[in-house]
Design an enzyme around this catalytic site. Structure first.
Site, short mmCIF file in Angstrom:
data_model
loop_
_atom_site.label_atom_id
_atom_site.label_comp_id
_atom_site.label_asym_id
_atom_site.label_seq_id
_atom_site.Cartn_x
_atom_site.Cartn_y
_atom_site.Cartn_z
CG HIS A 199 -2.05 -1.01 1.17
ND1 HIS A 199 -2.89 -0.95 0.01
CD2 HIS A 199 -2.80 -1.82 2.09
CE1 HIS A 199 -3.78 -1.74 0.49
NE2 HIS A 199 -3.61 -2.38 1.50
NE ARG A 306 -10.63 -1.65 -21.46
CZ ARG A 306 -9.88 -0.92 -21.22
NH1 ARG A 306 -9.77 0.01 -20.25
NH2 ARG A 306 -8.57 -0.89 -21.92
NE ARG A 342 -14.88 -3.00 -25.23
CZ ARG A 342 -13.72 -3.42 -24.46
NH1 ARG A 342 -12.72 -3.99 -25.30
NH2 ARG A 342 -13.75 -3.77 -23.29
CD GLU A 441 -11.72 -7.64 -29.93
OE1 GLU A 441 -10.77 -7.55 -28.92
OE2 GLU A 441 -12.91 -7.39 -29.74
CG ASN A 464 -4.54 -5.91 -25.12
OD1 ASN A 464 -3.65 -5.50 -25.67
ND2 ASN A 464 -4.99 -5.36 -24.17
CG ASP A 465 -8.94 -10.15 -26.90
OD1 ASP A 465 -8.14 -10.83 -26.20
OD2 ASP A 465 -10.17 -10.07 -26.97
NE ARG A 475 -5.71 -10.71 -23.53
CZ ARG A 475 -6.13 -9.96 -23.14
NH1 ARG A 475 -6.11 -9.33 -21.99
NH2 ARG A 475 -7.64 -9.73 -23.55
CB CYS A 512 -8.52 0.67 -28.61
SG CYS A 512 -9.16 -0.98 -28.79
#
Lengths: 588, 92
Positions: A199, A306, A342, A441, A464-465, A475, A512
């Site tokens: 923290h 998102r 999206r 993607e 990413n995908d 991933r 993106c």
């Protein structure tokens, strides 16, 4: 430095907890536990000891609530949450009962019993395998020390009342210590223990105070007033630096500050190359709360909003009104810039309990995103209707995730038409020119991007995908993480193919995924013809800086060259070399 | 006094760690009944965050929840829900 000049320079290596460089005098805070003696008490003293303990608990509770209030006013409620954990410990039945029952039985002072009980808990927790549980040690320790200080009537050095700018040195800093630090008086801090994800480290980062933790013996090496250099980028602390070391760091600090200032100066400037070629740098967000940060960092729009968070952590489904209100707020706040929403992208690694999505062995390839929406037109239509209605208040766009073929895209568009028709019937206005895009993607979509381009106004590449599916690399699986290569020659070719077919159909292309936010890839993506880069707000200035330091012909040359290499390694090496030429200050 | 025991396999994805543990304790404290959680030979006060954390209950572990008191029935129902839900919502 004065009389310290004769002391030797010592360099210690620890864990970089918060970036930046700080230089200044050391301020050692007393972290040793107050001496507690083992003293036997008589039966008559027991009630008094118990009531002292109860008083100390009340005082501690008051103290924690005050700090919590202060922090939620000055920082975020997220940071104030740490203290909920402290309150839970403070009110813990087992802990309180143990102190009182041992006090009655063993008849020692409450200070002694308290320290012993806390010690026992710390010992048990430090043996646990779980990182989360290990970090609870600092909560227990913090609360225990607070109670003890109230029992003894001793107060800790108050970090809020520092008069000069210092570097705080401690054996350990509790989250509440860091929370009380002010940026104006605390230049940096260093501690003997602690990890990167504690923290304390997280707080230091959000306060933007350079910090190094896990230095083991720093609190014993340093004397009050010693001059220190804290290098939070590399996790290095230098005690009483020699002249030349100091000079080297002063120069580095100037360079670092100059670079940061230059980035700030870029806020209102467009992402334009030296020869006048413009692209758009926009931001990815998850909630409307991030908009101030988006604007502060100079993103000219939102390329990925998102919407999953609407559906998470709740028992019911979000209503059209609720979504409409949120989309509208974002549209207004970002106007005249565009916001790309999206549509629901559930599944994969994002689940919601109320929808009863069955367990799947291979969720990334399962019933998710647009596939789910097409199967549940009721949920899909509610969202589309909310987006359309909000489109009048700014510049909205919408895009479908995980499109894998033309039928899906046509089906989604058909549902969109139905929703529009329904709104017209109800005399509700919306932006008739609302742009609709498809996320690319899935490799199949990338292969037929020329066909898909005919059905939409833009593409957004979700790297990413796309990388995970194209390279068949999960991933989230650490064992094969080395295979997850954004610079794989296949990925470069796929991206080039998507951009080329979009451009020949006259539509634009954004990106993106994480790749768009990697400084290293900017020259390459620019050269491949990417029109919009959607990245996390904090990386916006750096990306602008890279684009503004080169020409489009240079970028095209870099892209051309990259496509001739056969391995990811060669590509990365080449890109690193080029980036150093373009912007020498960037650290990669 | 009612005493109820129930064996449950933890389905919560995090097990009884972190926030689910805090939630469990918060809910347990709403009832008058005494609550004990057992894992194998270990046991803990269900109203103590430290007790619950010290049990180290991971996902898929079998635990025994015991409630003793007037509202034991309600307590078991409420606690069972937290343990069985994959991602329980936090109560504030």
């Amino acid at each position: 430095m004065g009389n310290e000049i004769n002391r030797e320079e010592i360099t210690l290596k620890g864990i970089p907890a918060s970036p930046g460089i700080a230089m200044g005098p050391a301020f050692l805070i007393e972290t040793e536990e107050p001496a507690v003696h083992r003293r036997q008490i008589s039966d008559e003293e027991i009630p008094n000891e118990i009531s002292r303990f109860e008083d100390a608990l009340i005082q501690t509770r008051k103290e924690i609530l005050e700090i919590q209030k202060k922090i939620s006013e000055e920082m975020s409620s997220e940071h104030a949450e740490i203290f909920n954990a402290h309150l839970l410990v403070l009110e813990d039945k087992m802990f309180l009962e143990e102190v009182i029952s041992r006090l009655r039985k063993e008849k020692f002072t409450v200070e002694y019993i308290l320290v012993d009980v806390i010690k026992k808990y710390i010992k048990v927790f430090s043996r646990m395998d779980d990182e989360y549980l290990k970090e609870r040690i600092s909560d227990i320790d913090d609360v225990g020390k607070r109670i003890l200080r109230h029992l003894i009537g001793q107060q800790r050095q108050d970090l809020t009342k520092l008069k000069e700018k210092v570097i705080v040195v401690a054996y350990n800093l509790s989250p509440s210590d860091t929370a009380l630090m002010h940026k104006e008086s605390v230049l940096g801090f260093v501690t003997d223990i602690g990890g990167r994800t504690s923290h304390t480290a997280i707080m230091a980062k959000s306060l933007e105070i350079p910090a190094v933790v896990g230095l083991e013996k720093v609190s014993r090496w340093v004397k009050n007033g010693d001059y220190l250099i804290v290098n939070g980028n590399e996790g290095i602390v230098i005690i009483n630096p020699r002249e030349e070391t100091l000079k080297k760091y002063q120069e580095e600090l100037l360079r670092f500050e100059e670079f940061t200032r230059r980035l700030e100066g870029l806020r209102d400037l467009p992402a334009e190359t030296l020869d006048g070629y413009r692209v758009k740098i926009v931001a990815n967000i998850e909630s409307p709360q991030e908009i101030p940060s988006v604007l502060a960092h100079g993103a000219f729009g939102i390329g990925l909003y998102r919407t999953e968070y609407f559906y998470m952590n709740r028992k019911d489904l979000p209503s059209e009104e609720e979504q409409y209100a949120a989309y509208r707020r974002v549209a207004i706040q970002m106007a005249p810039h565009s916001v790309t929403i999206r549509t629901l992208d559930l599944g994969g690694d994002k689940f919601v309990s109320q929808l009863d999505i069955p367990y799947e062995i291979n969720p990334f390839m399962g019933w998710r995103a647009i596939r789910f929406c097409l199967a549940r037109p009721d949920i899909f239509k509610t969202q589309l209707s909310a987006i359309l209605r909000a489109s009048l208040d700014g510049k909205l766009r919408l895009m479908y995730p995980l499109i894998s073929g033309i039928e899906e895209l046509q089906q989604a568009n058909r549902i969109l038409r139905e929703v529009k028709e329904d709104l017209r019937k109800r005399n509700i206005c919306f932006d008739e020119n609302l742009e609709v895009g498809a996320m690319i993607e899935v490799p199949s979509a990338a292969m037929i991007s020329d066909i898909l381009a005919k059905e939409v106004d833009f593409f957004s590449i979700g790297t990413n995908d796309l990388i995970q599916y194209s390279l068949a690399v999960d991933r989230v699986n650490e064992k094969i993480a080395y295979l997850y290569e954004p610079a794989h020659p296949a990925i470069l070719r796929i991206i080039k193919n998507i951009i080329d077919s979009a451009h020949s159909e006259g539509i634009w292309v954004g990106m993106c995924g994480e790749m768009a936010g990697e400084v290293l890839f900017i020259p390459l993506l620019l050269g491949l013809g990417l029109d919009e880069f959607s990245v996390s707000p904090v990386t916006v200035p750096e990306i602008k800086q890279v684009i503004r330091s080169m020409t489009i012909s240079q970028a095209k040359e870099i892209a051309r060259e990259c496509l001739t290499f056969s391995t990811s390694e060669e590509i990365l090496k080449f890109l690193r070399l080029k980036l150093k030429e373009i912007v020498p200050e960037v650290i990669v | 006094m009612r005493k109820i025991k129930k064996k449950i396999v933890v389905r919560n994805k995090q097990g009884l760690h972190a926030r689910p543990a805090a939630l469990f304790v918060q809910v347990a404290n709403k009832f008058d009944a005494n609550i004990v959680v057992r894992k194998g030979t270990l046991s803990a006060n269900g109203k103590s965050i430290m007790g619950i954390l010290m049990l180290e209950v991971g996902p898929g572990t079998e635990i025994l929840i015991e409630a003793e008191g007037e509202d034991a029935g309600e307590a078991i129902v409420a606690l069972e829900k937290i343990v069985l839900e994959e991602e329980p919502e936090l109560i504030r």
